[in-house]
Design an enzyme around this catalytic site. Structure first.
Site, PDB file in Angstrom:
ATOM      1  N   MET A 177       9.169   3.656  -5.883  1.00 42.47           N
ATOM      2  CA  MET A 177       7.917   3.169  -6.467  1.00 42.47           C
ATOM      3  C   MET A 177       8.581   2.014  -6.941  1.00 42.47           C
ATOM      4  O   MET A 177       9.875   2.015  -8.206  1.00 42.47           O
ATOM      5  CB  MET A 177       7.562   4.301  -7.537  1.00 42.47           C
ATOM      6  CG  MET A 177       7.182   5.220  -7.311  1.00 42.47           C
ATOM      7  SD  MET A 177       5.510   5.012  -6.308  1.00 42.47           S
ATOM      8  CE  MET A 177       4.220   4.109  -7.197  1.00 42.47           C
ATOM      9  N   HIS A 222      -0.050   9.342  -0.356  1.00 45.21           N
ATOM     10  CA  HIS A 222       1.321   9.670  -1.362  1.00 45.21           C
ATOM     11  C   HIS A 222       0.298  10.505  -2.447  1.00 45.21           C
ATOM     12  O   HIS A 222      -1.187   9.695  -2.751  1.00 45.21           O
ATOM     13  CB  HIS A 222       1.029   8.009  -1.896  1.00 45.21           C
ATOM     14  CG  HIS A 222       1.835   7.876  -3.133  1.00 45.21           C
ATOM     15  ND1 HIS A 222       1.832   6.882  -3.873  1.00 45.21           N
ATOM     16  CD2 HIS A 222       2.894   8.555  -3.165  1.00 45.21           C
ATOM     17  CE1 HIS A 222       3.294   6.582  -4.474  1.00 45.21           C
ATOM     18  NE2 HIS A 222       3.096   7.695  -4.775  1.00 45.21           N
ATOM     19  N   PHE A 227      -1.302   2.996 -10.862  1.00 46.37           N
ATOM     20  CA  PHE A 227      -3.030   1.727 -10.729  1.00 46.37           C
ATOM     21  C   PHE A 227      -2.142   0.862 -10.249  1.00 46.37           C
ATOM     22  O   PHE A 227      -0.961   0.644  -9.717  1.00 46.37           O
ATOM     23  CB  PHE A 227      -2.715   0.864 -12.558  1.00 46.37           C
ATOM     24  CG  PHE A 227      -3.446   2.361 -13.991  1.00 46.37           C
ATOM     25  CD1 PHE A 227      -4.189   2.499 -14.192  1.00 46.37           C
ATOM     26  CD2 PHE A 227      -1.901   2.559 -14.342  1.00 46.37           C
ATOM     27  CE1 PHE A 227      -4.334   3.318 -15.029  1.00 46.37           C
ATOM     28  CE2 PHE A 227      -2.350   4.144 -15.351  1.00 46.37           C
ATOM     29  CZ  PHE A 227      -4.040   4.124 -15.687  1.00 46.37           C
ATOM     30  N   GLY A 228      -3.437   0.289  -9.687  1.00 46.97           N
ATOM     31  CA  GLY A 228      -3.189  -0.979  -8.475  1.00 46.97           C
ATOM     32  C   GLY A 228      -2.730  -2.315  -9.340  1.00 46.97           C
ATOM     33  O   GLY A 228      -2.719  -2.572 -10.746  1.00 46.97           O
ATOM     34  N   GLY A 229      -1.897  -2.844  -8.741  1.00 47.96           N
ATOM     35  CA  GLY A 229      -2.947  -4.451  -9.783  1.00 47.96           C
ATOM     36  C   GLY A 229      -1.325  -4.681 -10.801  1.00 47.96           C
ATOM     37  O   GLY A 229      -1.508  -6.013 -11.747  1.00 47.96           O
ATOM     38  N   GLY A 245       3.409  -3.781  -5.975  1.00 46.70           N
ATOM     39  CA  GLY A 245       3.400  -5.379  -6.598  1.00 46.70           C
ATOM     40  C   GLY A 245       4.624  -5.893  -5.687  1.00 46.70           C
ATOM     41  O   GLY A 245       4.828  -7.061  -6.128  1.00 46.70           O
ATOM     42  N   ASP A 279      -3.776   6.912  -2.214  1.00 40.23           N
ATOM     43  CA  ASP A 279      -3.012   7.264  -2.734  1.00 40.23           C
ATOM     44  C   ASP A 279      -4.166   8.029  -3.729  1.00 40.23           C
ATOM     45  O   ASP A 279      -4.528   7.894  -3.761  1.00 40.23           O
ATOM     46  CB  ASP A 279      -2.731   6.219  -4.072  1.00 40.23           C
ATOM     47  CG  ASP A 279      -1.985   4.913  -3.761  1.00 40.23           C
ATOM     48  OD1 ASP A 279      -1.727   5.630  -3.303  1.00 40.23           O
ATOM     49  OD2 ASP A 279      -2.072   3.601  -3.387  1.00 40.23           O
ATOM     50  N   MET A 288       0.273  11.459  -6.165  1.00 36.89           N
ATOM     51  CA  MET A 288       0.445  11.421  -7.236  1.00 36.89           C
ATOM     52  C   MET A 288      -0.170  12.770  -8.064  1.00 36.89           C
ATOM     53  O   MET A 288      -0.347  12.706  -8.561  1.00 36.89           O
ATOM     54  CB  MET A 288       0.209   9.958  -7.931  1.00 36.89           C
ATOM     55  CG  MET A 288       1.060   8.969  -7.561  1.00 36.89           C
ATOM     56  SD  MET A 288       0.490   7.641  -7.546  1.00 36.89           S
ATOM     57  CE  MET A 288      -0.416   7.761  -5.989  1.00 36.89           C
ATOM     58  N   HIS A 313      -2.224   3.243   3.726  1.00 36.52           N
ATOM     59  CA  HIS A 313      -1.786   3.469   1.789  1.00 36.52           C
ATOM     60  C   HIS A 313      -3.088   4.555   1.833  1.00 36.52           C
ATOM     61  O   HIS A 313      -4.119   3.561   0.958  1.00 36.52           O
ATOM     62  CB  HIS A 313      -1.008   2.977   2.116  1.00 36.52           C
ATOM     63  CG  HIS A 313       0.098   4.018   0.370  1.00 36.52           C
ATOM     64  ND1 HIS A 313       1.080   4.587   0.528  1.00 36.52           N
ATOM     65  CD2 HIS A 313      -0.760   3.807  -1.288  1.00 36.52           C
ATOM     66  CE1 HIS A 313       2.132   4.295  -0.168  1.00 36.52           C
ATOM     67  NE2 HIS A 313       0.363   4.655  -1.184  1.00 36.52           N
ATOM     68  N   MET A 329      -4.374  10.230  -6.995  1.00 35.17           N
ATOM     69  CA  MET A 329      -3.222  11.457  -8.246  1.00 35.17           C
ATOM     70  C   MET A 329      -4.500  12.020  -9.007  1.00 35.17           C
ATOM     71  O   MET A 329      -6.349  11.848  -9.064  1.00 35.17           O
ATOM     72  CB  MET A 329      -3.787   9.220  -9.247  1.00 35.17           C
ATOM     73  CG  MET A 329      -2.983   8.162  -8.601  1.00 35.17           C
ATOM     74  SD  MET A 329      -3.680   6.537  -8.983  1.00 35.17           S
ATOM     75  CE  MET A 329      -2.926   5.130  -8.041  1.00 35.17           C
ATOM     76  N   SER A 371      -2.921  -0.370   0.545  1.00 27.69           N
ATOM     77  CA  SER A 371      -3.158   0.302   0.386  1.00 27.69           C
ATOM     78  C   SER A 371      -4.998   0.802  -0.411  1.00 27.69           C
ATOM     79  O   SER A 371      -5.195  -0.441  -0.526  1.00 27.69           O
ATOM     80  CB  SER A 371      -2.540   0.412  -1.725  1.00 27.69           C
ATOM     81  OG  SER A 371      -2.774   1.188  -1.964  1.00 27.69           O
ATOM     82  N   ASP A 386       6.601   0.975  -2.983  1.00 22.85           N
ATOM     83  CA  ASP A 386       5.404   1.081  -3.322  1.00 22.85           C
ATOM     84  C   ASP A 386       5.159   0.311  -4.528  1.00 22.85           C
ATOM     85  O   ASP A 386       5.131   0.458  -5.757  1.00 22.85           O
ATOM     86  CB  ASP A 386       5.113   1.990  -3.050  1.00 22.85           C
ATOM     87  CG  ASP A 386       3.583   2.662  -3.544  1.00 22.85           C
ATOM     88  OD1 ASP A 386       2.760   1.697  -3.472  1.00 22.85           O
ATOM     89  OD2 ASP A 386       2.842   3.506  -3.465  1.00 22.85           O
TER      90      ASP A 386
HETATM   91  C1  DX5 Z   1       0.796   2.945  -6.819  1.00 26.34           C
HETATM   92  C2  DX5 Z   1       0.191   3.360  -6.049  1.00 26.34           C
HETATM   93  C3  DX5 Z   1      -0.190   2.396  -5.322  1.00 26.34           C
HETATM   94  C4  DX5 Z   1      -0.559   1.068  -5.339  1.00 26.34           C
HETATM   95  C5  DX5 Z   1      -0.265  -0.422  -5.092  1.00 26.34           C
HETATM   96  O1  DX5 Z   1       0.785   4.093  -8.249  1.00 26.34           O
HETATM   97  O2  DX5 Z   1       1.243   4.391  -5.574  1.00 26.34           O
HETATM   98  O3  DX5 Z   1      -0.098   2.620  -4.201  1.00 26.34           O
HETATM   99  O4  DX5 Z   1      -2.252   1.017  -4.704  1.00 26.34           O
HETATM  100  O5  DX5 Z   1      -0.766  -1.228  -6.359  1.00 26.34           O
HETATM  101  P1  DX5 Z   1      -0.471  -2.580  -5.449  1.00 26.34           P
HETATM  102  O6  DX5 Z   1      -0.236  -3.261  -4.385  1.00 26.34           O
HETATM  103  O7  DX5 Z   1      -2.360  -3.669  -6.530  1.00 26.34           O
HETATM  104  O8  DX5 Z   1       0.622  -2.724  -7.045  1.00 26.34           O
HETATM  105 ZN    ZN Z   2       1.231   4.975  -3.547  1.00 26.70          ZN
END
Ligand code: DX5
Ligand code: ZN
Length: 218
Positions: free
Chosen positions: A137, A66, A143-145, A177, A35, A68, A33, A37, A8, A175
């Protein structure tokens, strides 16, 4: 089916985006990937068309975009023109999902449907035969991480059953964690596309981390 890995780019270093795109190019990763938003569907804003176009210029692998975004049907051809190869919309964000999927196909892209952690896979019953990918999901999007939600394993099993019952084929993409600790269990449960942001980009050697995520039985 051999599983795919889609790093991502949300977790990339945007001051060195070209370098990170080249890293994914030369790695064993299968897709990018991407994202998007909108600050409405999710409580965060990421990036839009100019950044996707910049990625597309360098990328030698498909862009898995993706969305959102509320009412994603407003932007289908713009995302195609920006470089999306797979376009995924949220079930919760598109009232006329069947029409949206048709429009994605008409624009020449593969169609994916994403579902939030609280959304039952059974709601995919009347769309599963029309799509190429389900983005499940495993965190609340935005958010990532974030930390992986354990209930996802049960949903993967339910989705595999649904896909088999319809005698169709469809990627099961996970997608949020995904880590080196849980990816094997996700594959065993039936996942075949792993999205990984933080796990790849926060590691010392992202190319090696991607290679590990590509190794089924380590
Ligand atoms: C979250 C995104 C994910 C995100 C995953 O809203 O859709 O694609 O980037 O990030 P990690 O792998 O850090 O959870
Ligand atoms: Zn995503």
């Amino acid at each position: 089916m051999k599983h795919l890995v889609a790093p991502s780019v949300l977790s990339a270093d945007f001051n060195n985006l070209g370098r990170d795109v080249e890293m994914i190019n030369k790695s064993e990763a299968d897709w990018f990937h991407v994202d998007v938003m909108d600050g409405v569907f999710v409580p965060n804003i990421s990036f839009g068309f100019p950044v996707i176009k910049a990625i597309k210029k360098l990328a030698i692998k498909p862009l898995d975009v993706h969305l959102m975004v509320v009412q994603p049907e407003r932007y289908i051809t713009q995302f195609r023109d920006a470089g999306a190869d797979i376009l995924t919309v949220h079930l919760e964000a598109s009232t006329h999902l069947h029409r949206t999927v048709q429009e994605i196909h008409a624009a020449g892209m593969k169609a994916g449907v994403a579902i939030n952690p609280h959304t039952s896979v059974h709601l995919l019953d009347d769309i599963i035969s029309d799509i190429e990918l389900v983005c499940m999901m495993s965190v609340n999007p935005g958010f990532g991480g974030q930390r992986f939600i354990q209930h996802t394993y049960k949903k993967i099993a339910d989705l595999s059953t649904l896909i088999n019952r319809h005698e169709t084929s469809c990627y099961i993409e996970i997608d949020g964690g995904v880590t080196l600790e849980n990816y094997q269990k996700l594959l065993n449960a039936g996942a075949n596309v792993l999205v990984a942001g933080n796990t790849v980009f926060a590691s010392n050697d992202p190319v090696e981390t991607i290679a590990k995520l590509k190794t089924p039985f380590s």
